[in-house]
Design a protein around this motif. Structure first.
Motif, short mmCIF file in Angstrom:
data_model
loop_
_atom_site.label_atom_id
_atom_site.label_comp_id
_atom_site.label_asym_id
_atom_site.label_seq_id
_atom_site.Cartn_x
_atom_site.Cartn_y
_atom_site.Cartn_z
N UNK A 94 16.35 24.96 40.05
CA UNK A 94 17.57 24.03 39.70
C UNK A 94 17.28 22.66 39.50
N UNK A 95 16.69 22.40 40.92
CA UNK A 95 16.29 20.66 40.99
C UNK A 95 15.50 20.17 40.06
N UNK A 96 14.13 20.92 39.55
CA UNK A 96 13.38 20.39 38.29
C UNK A 96 14.18 20.48 37.30
N UNK A 97 14.89 21.41 36.79
CA UNK A 97 15.60 21.41 35.60
C UNK A 97 16.72 20.34 35.31
N UNK A 98 17.26 20.18 36.47
CA UNK A 98 18.48 19.23 36.58
C UNK A 98 17.58 17.51 36.21
N UNK A 99 16.54 17.43 36.95
CA UNK A 99 16.01 16.36 36.83
C UNK A 99 15.35 15.75 35.26
N UNK A 100 14.92 17.06 34.83
CA UNK A 100 14.53 17.01 33.49
C UNK A 100 15.47 16.99 32.52
N UNK A 101 16.69 17.52 32.64
CA UNK A 101 17.87 17.40 31.71
C UNK A 101 18.42 15.81 31.84
N UNK A 103 16.81 13.29 32.28
CA UNK A 103 15.65 12.40 31.94
C UNK A 103 15.33 11.74 33.05
N UNK A 104 15.39 12.11 34.13
CA UNK A 104 14.90 11.32 35.54
C UNK A 104 13.65 11.92 36.05
N UNK A 120 18.06 6.97 42.01
CA UNK A 120 16.87 8.07 41.72
C UNK A 120 17.41 9.58 41.99
N UNK A 121 18.44 9.64 42.56
CA UNK A 121 18.92 10.91 43.23
C UNK A 121 20.05 11.51 42.50
N UNK A 122 20.19 12.67 42.34
CA UNK A 122 21.27 13.29 41.54
C UNK A 122 22.05 14.12 42.56
N UNK A 123 23.14 13.44 43.01
CA UNK A 123 23.63 13.82 44.22
C UNK A 123 24.62 14.89 44.06
N UNK A 124 25.06 15.46 42.90
CA UNK A 124 25.84 16.64 42.82
C UNK A 124 24.76 17.87 42.86
#
Length: 149
Positions: A94-101, A103-104, A120-124
């Motif tokens: 989930x974390x890796x896919x969210x960062x890829x989606x 663009x981070x 740099x973070x995706x807080x949600x």
């Protein structure tokens, strides 16, 4: 790895320069807002840790509380240790896919998410990862991992 000799979270925060304290405090608040019941916040291993106290689960391999999340201000970056994000676990995917989606760039080791700024973070997503594992589920996962050894 930079470690602190602070005995309390407040002491740790006060030891940081203002700008670094602001970042660590914001991430700490994120963790505390999403943390399932039963974990406790402590200073351990020279950083802020959220763990299962020995009074709840005393049979760990090293006689230390089971660490769930940890947070530290290192020399060149901050580190958020998400122990459920390892070996293609559901949370890791989930974390890796969210960062890829998004663009981070994700700078992550086995369970250590390294970042240089709050942006740099995706807080949600991080909040959802933290909220995803109640204490009983984490204990069951730990016991299963020890049984395989």
């Amino acid at each position: 790895m930079a470690t602190s000799t602070a005995k309390t979270v407040d002491e740790y925060l006060q030891s940081l320069p203002d700008a670094r304290r602001a970042v660590v405090s914001a991430v700490r608040e994120l963790v505390n807002r999403h943390l399932p019941g039963g974990y406790v916040e402590t200073m351990s291993w020279g950083m802020i840790c959220w763990e299962i106290p020995l009074s709840r689960y005393p049979t760990t391999y090293n006689k230390q509380p089971l660490s769930y999340v940890a947070l530290a201000a290192q020399k060149q970056y901050y580190a958020l240790y998400l122990t459920t994000c390892h070996d293609n676990s559901a949370q890791d995917v989930v974390l890796r896919n969210a960062y890829a989606d998004a663009g981070k760039r994700l700078d992550m080791g086995k369970s250590c998410l390294r970042f240089k700024a709050l942006e740099d973070l995706l807080p949600d997503v991080i909040g959802a990862v933290i909220a995803s594992t109640p204490v009983d589920a984490y204990i069951a996962h730990y016991e299963a991992s020890r049984a395989r050894k």
